[in-house]
Each structure stands twice: as C-alpha cells, then as structure tokens.
Write an enzyme that holds these catalytic residues in place. Structure first.
Site, mmCIF file in Angstrom:
data_model
loop_
_atom_site.group_PDB
_atom_site.id
_atom_site.type_symbol
_atom_site.label_atom_id
_atom_site.label_comp_id
_atom_site.label_asym_id
_atom_site.label_seq_id
_atom_site.Cartn_x
_atom_site.Cartn_y
_atom_site.Cartn_z
ATOM 1 N N GLY A 222 0.607 -1.223 0.015
ATOM 2 C CA GLY A 222 -0.010 -0.081 -0.048
ATOM 3 C C GLY A 222 0.819 1.264 -0.045
ATOM 4 O O GLY A 222 0.255 2.377 0.149
ATOM 5 N N LEU B 121 9.647 0.681 -11.831
ATOM 6 C CA LEU B 121 9.103 0.815 -13.118
ATOM 7 C C LEU B 121 8.322 2.117 -13.331
ATOM 8 O O LEU B 121 7.417 2.292 -12.331
ATOM 9 C CB LEU B 121 8.021 -0.424 -13.334
ATOM 10 C CG LEU B 121 8.646 -1.685 -13.037
ATOM 11 C CD1 LEU B 121 7.474 -2.680 -13.472
ATOM 12 C CD2 LEU B 121 9.552 -2.069 -14.068
ATOM 13 N N ARG C 46 -6.769 -12.840 1.039
ATOM 14 C CA ARG C 46 -8.085 -12.616 1.543
ATOM 15 C C ARG C 46 -9.049 -12.254 0.252
ATOM 16 O O ARG C 46 -8.708 -12.071 -0.835
ATOM 17 C CB ARG C 46 -8.009 -11.427 2.484
ATOM 18 C CG ARG C 46 -7.440 -10.286 1.929
ATOM 19 C CD ARG C 46 -7.611 -9.015 2.696
ATOM 20 N NE ARG C 46 -6.871 -7.879 2.162
ATOM 21 C CZ ARG C 46 -7.099 -7.277 0.914
ATOM 22 N NH1 ARG C 46 -7.997 -7.285 0.387
ATOM 23 N NH2 ARG C 46 -6.041 -6.331 0.872
ATOM 24 N N VAL D 23 -12.237 -6.129 -2.096
ATOM 25 C CA VAL D 23 -13.367 -5.449 -2.268
ATOM 26 C C VAL D 23 -13.853 -5.562 -3.674
ATOM 27 O O VAL D 23 -14.907 -5.513 -3.911
ATOM 28 C CB VAL D 23 -13.089 -3.674 -2.016
ATOM 29 C CG1 VAL D 23 -14.006 -2.926 -2.266
ATOM 30 C CG2 VAL D 23 -12.589 -3.702 -0.667
HETATM 31 C C1 MV4 Z 1 6.200 -0.493 -7.600
HETATM 32 C C2 MV4 Z 1 5.999 0.736 -8.709
HETATM 33 C C3 MV4 Z 1 7.158 0.938 -9.556
HETATM 34 N N1 MV4 Z 1 8.053 -0.213 -9.536
HETATM 35 N N2 MV4 Z 1 7.323 -1.234 -7.822
HETATM 36 C C4 MV4 Z 1 2.529 1.026 -4.799
HETATM 37 C C5 MV4 Z 1 2.034 0.213 -3.827
HETATM 38 C C6 MV4 Z 1 2.882 -1.011 -3.602
HETATM 39 N N3 MV4 Z 1 2.042 -2.225 -3.205
HETATM 40 C C7 MV4 Z 1 3.799 -1.075 -4.879
HETATM 41 N N4 MV4 Z 1 3.742 0.183 -5.404
HETATM 42 C C8 MV4 Z 1 4.470 0.172 -6.501
HETATM 43 N N5 MV4 Z 1 5.449 -0.562 -6.690
HETATM 44 C C9 MV4 Z 1 8.200 -1.033 -8.858
HETATM 45 N N6 MV4 Z 1 9.434 -1.798 -8.687
HETATM 46 C C10 MV4 Z 1 4.976 1.385 -8.503
HETATM 47 C C11 MV4 Z 1 4.254 1.365 -7.413
HETATM 48 C C12 MV4 Z 1 3.033 2.200 -7.287
HETATM 49 C C13 MV4 Z 1 1.702 1.802 -7.430
HETATM 50 C C14 MV4 Z 1 1.427 0.429 -7.637
HETATM 51 C C15 MV4 Z 1 0.052 0.108 -7.977
HETATM 52 C C16 MV4 Z 1 -1.120 0.997 -7.995
HETATM 53 C C17 MV4 Z 1 -0.478 2.281 -7.926
HETATM 54 C C18 MV4 Z 1 0.688 2.605 -7.569
HETATM 55 C C19 MV4 Z 1 0.964 4.140 -7.495
HETATM 56 C C20 MV4 Z 1 1.952 4.572 -7.295
HETATM 57 C C21 MV4 Z 1 3.245 3.570 -7.302
#
Ligand code: MV4
Length: 446
Positions: A164, A203, A291, A294
């Site tokens: 999150g 990414l 789990r 939503v």
């Molecule tokens: C990332 C990413 C880019 N590269 N990991 C955000 C929540 C967490 N669970 C992981 N997240 C991200 N991980 C890498 N290697 C970008 C995000 C991210 C994101 C991911 C899913 C949905 C919304 C997001 C918003 C900002 C950053």
C-alpha cells in the site's frame, strides 16, 4: 457445511458475507462497535453482539472480544472480511485453537505473504516473474548502493512489512539513494515497527493488474481472469475493470496458467489475489493478498462465480464445483467506489445521508450497507457503496456507467460520485489509456 458463521467485519463487506451465508442456509452472527448498532447487517443477522467501543482497536481488532462472541453464540466459523483481522496470522491461529474455522488461508500462508520479501522469494522460486532487485533485506546504505548500481536507476525502496505504498521511496540517481534509504527505514519503523527494507528496479509507468484465484483443499486451483486497478489515488483504488484493456487473450491465458501452477505448488487454500505491475507486455509480481478483496464483484459478474459462497464452501472442506475449462469471461465489468469523501481534499466526509437513491437495471449491481438517514461514522473506512456495471462490451459498460452514476443520489455528505461522473466522460478513460499514475497526474485538469 457450517451451521453458524460469525462475521468479524462491518459495512458493505459484512452485508456481502451475510448474503452469501443466507444463500448457503447458514445462520449469521454480527459483531459490532457501539456506534455500529444500526448497521444494515446487524439488523439482518440472526444474532448480534456488541464487542466494544467505537475505536477499531477496541472492537473490530479486539481478538478476545470476537472470540468470546463466537463462543457465546455457538458459531462454528469466523469470516474476517477485508482489512481488520483478515490477514492476521495470530488471529487465524487463535480462531483454530478455539476450535473454530477461520474462513481464509492457513496461518502459514498468511505469514508467508505478509512478509513481502519472503513472498517475493517464495513465488520467484515457483515460476512467477518478479522485479529485479535485492535478494532480501538491504542491511545498510553501502549495501543499498551496490545493489542499486547493479540493478540500475531509478530504484524503489520498499518496506518488507509494507504494502500500500507506506515506506516506499524512489531514488532516481545515486545522489538520492542515501536520503531515500533513511526515509524509507524511518517510515517503515514508525508504521510497522519493522525497518526491513528491500530494493527493486523502479518501473516508471506500469498498470496494476491482479489475478483472482480460488483454490480448494484437494489441489484444484482456478483463476478468474485479471482486474485492472490502475485508477487509484494515494494507493486507494477508485475504479477497477475486467478484462483489462491492456491484456491480450494470449497474455491472460499465459499469466493465468503460471499463477495457477504456482498456487498449486504453494498448496494455498482459499481465495486470493496476486498483484502485478504490468509494463510493456510483461507481468511483475508485487504481492499476494490472502483474503477476499473489495473489487471481487467485477470478477463475479463476468464469470458468474459467487466468490464469497465458494470461499465459505472451501473453508468447510468442499471441493470446487467447476474447473478452469468451465470459466468463461463474459462481457466487461467496471466497479466505481463511492466513498464519503470531500471531492477535492479526499478527506473523510462523515455525517447523515439525508436522501439516497441507488441506480438499477440490467447489469447494474450496487453493494452497500447504507440507507436513508444512516449516519456515516468518522471512525472507519469511508467507502459507502460500490456501483458495479456489467455489459457485453467495454463501450456499453461505460455508457451504462454514465447512466447509473447519473441516477445515483447521495445527499447530505460529499462523495466520490461526482469524480466518477467526470471520469466516465474522460478521453483517456474511454480509450483505456491510463497507468497507476494517471489519476494523480490528471486530477487537477478534470
Ligand atoms: C512499484 C512501482 C514501480 N516499480 N514497484 C505501490 C503500492 C505498493 N504495493 C507497490 N507500489 C508500486 N510498486 C516497482 N518496482 C510502482 C508502485 C506504485 C503503484 C502500484 C500500484 C498501484 C498504484 C501505484 C501508485 C504509485 C506507485
């Protein structure tokens, strides 16, 4: 099958679980905080028990009060819903030790996926594609530096106990690394009392694509396709859709097969979701949610599977009644989350719902616990309803969504409905042209 299920949750998901129990002929026990005495599912449940004051810590997270309520009412299983205790290994263990069934995966699987480093290592070993990065915990700045150098910038520092977005920091160059590492550590320590940090290649413009799986205790594992949950703000999902505009039928089949085989190897039992980042046609594992989610409803309407009913049956030891061949993704579905929030600040907007009207019609489903004159309390999650649209095509789904959102009336409090009305008319949304950053990048110009 269970005779009586205790629902250890509140709000919309508590109603959803209650309905699944009713369909299965199972009696229900609602537990609630003081202020939640008038919740919809408390009125509908066969029995109800007040488990504490309004603060979630003293009520919905109060393990001993919940277990006492289960004993008092003679429940034989506990459904933890989403959030609260749903992924809590200790709670799952205590439920089992009390001679009750926890409707969810084993405590071992909860622990494995709760630690993001363990989760990543485990799934990488069984064929799931992961993002390049550190092998495990990064011990200090020097360690971080050498990993970042070999992975290449930009890199992302993540909290092992996280998920999150908390404790997540980007370093776009070596100059930013030390500061990002220290900030991530401090935030992780403060939020999770665990300062373990790991590193990944960052990414820059991915989509959030997740795969819904369902597995029984006989080794049968089925996936229900993907959900595109890229429309988020502050790591709060606002719109989800299935199928994803970005995923081809071939990519779906291929990632589906990889996921199903991995879940079988894990001997995971229950419903679950593997979250991926999707960029340039490639999937990269982020985490697994152990789990119900939503947004499960959009998968339900395109597959015809009642996910909560199946989840309860699986916990009761029944086998899945369908196989992968029996799953066909029919049409397109979108979910719009209606939250009691200020339209600009997204701060909670609790208060009395003075007037309420839900849309209806073919392919329109509204899952909600609120009613006219209901007072949204300030203590919990702000979601008050989900508008779920199912149509033959994506275009028709958007047309129907426009219609349904225009019919929706929630007076007396601010909600995200007005934002949704704009989003369904937006070019990029209509064209399916968005990534996880789209909403925050475009909010001001909507
Ligand atoms: C990332 C990413 C880019 N590269 N990991 C955000 C929540 C967490 N669970 C992981 N997240 C991200 N991980 C890498 N290697 C970008 C995000 C991210 C994101 C991911 C899913 C949905 C919304 C997001 C918003 C900002 C950053």
């Amino acid at each position: 099958m269970f005779k009586k299920v205790l629902i250890a949750n509140r709000g919309e998901v508590a109603v959803r679980i209650l309905r699944a129990c009713r369909v299965l002929g199972i009696e229900t026990v609602a537990v609630h905080s003081l202020v939640d005495e008038n919740l919809m599912h408390v009125k509908f449940a066969d029995e109800s028990v007040c488990i504490g004051p309004n603060s979630a810590t003293e009520s919905y997270l109060n393990v001993s009060a919940i277990l006492s309520a289960a004993e008092l009412t003679g429940a034989d299983a506990i459904h933890p819903g989403v959030g609260f205790l749903s992924e809590n290994e200790k709670f799952a263990r205590l439920v089992a030790e009390s001679g009750l069934k926890f409707i969810g995966p084993s405590p071992e699987h909860l622990a494995m996926m709760g630690d993001k480093i363990t989760a990543k290592k485990t799934v990488a070993d069984i064929g799931i594609p992961v993002i390049t990065g550190s092998d495990g915990v990064v011990i200090d700045v020097a360690d971080a530096r050498s990993i970042a150098d070999s992975v290449g910038y930009p890199v992302l520092l993540k909290a092992a106990a996280g998920g999150g977005g908390t404790g997540m920091k980007v370093a776009t160059s070596p100059a930013e690394l030390e500061e990002a590492f220290k900030l991530a550590r401090t935030e992780a320590k403060a939020s999770f009392n665990n300062d373990s940090i790991y590193i990944e290649k960052y990414l820059t413009n991915p989509r959030h694509i997740e795969i819904q799986i369902i597995a029984d205790s006989y080794g049968n594992v089925v996936h229900l396709g993907e959900r595109d949950c890229s429309i988020q703000r502050n790591h709060q999902k606002l719109i989800e859709e299935t199928p994803s505009f970005a995923v081809s039928p071939e990519a779906r089949r291929s990632i589906g097969e990889v996921v199903v085989n991995a879940v079988r190897k894990l001997e995971y039992v229950g419903v679950g979701t593997l979250e991926f980042l999707y960029e340039n046609g490639e999937f990269f594992f982020m985490e697994m949610n152990t789990r119900l989610q939503v947004e499960h409803c959009i998968s339900e309407v395109v597959t015809g599977v009642d996910i909560v009913k199946e989840q309860i049956k699986i916990a009761a030891g029944e086998a899945l009644s369908f196989s992968q061949d029996g799953i066909e993704i029919r049409g397109h579905a979108m979910e719009f989350r209606i939250n009691a929030e200020h339209p600009e600040t997204f701060m909670p907007s609790p208060g009395k719902i003075e007037d309420l009207h839900f849309p209806g019609g073919n392919g329109i489903r509204v899952d909600s616990h609120v009613y006219r004159n209901y007072v949204v309390p300030p203590y919990y999650d702000s979601m008050i309803a989900k508008v779920i649209i199912h149509a033959e095509t994506r275009n028709e789904c958007l047309m129907k969504a426009k219609c349904a959102l225009d019919e929706l009336v929630v007076d007396g409090i601010s909600t995200t409905a007005d934002l949704h009305r704009k989003l369904v008319r937006n070019r990029d949304i209509i064209n399916g042209n968005y990534s996880v950053h789209w909403l925050e990048d475009n909010l001001r110009s909507l």
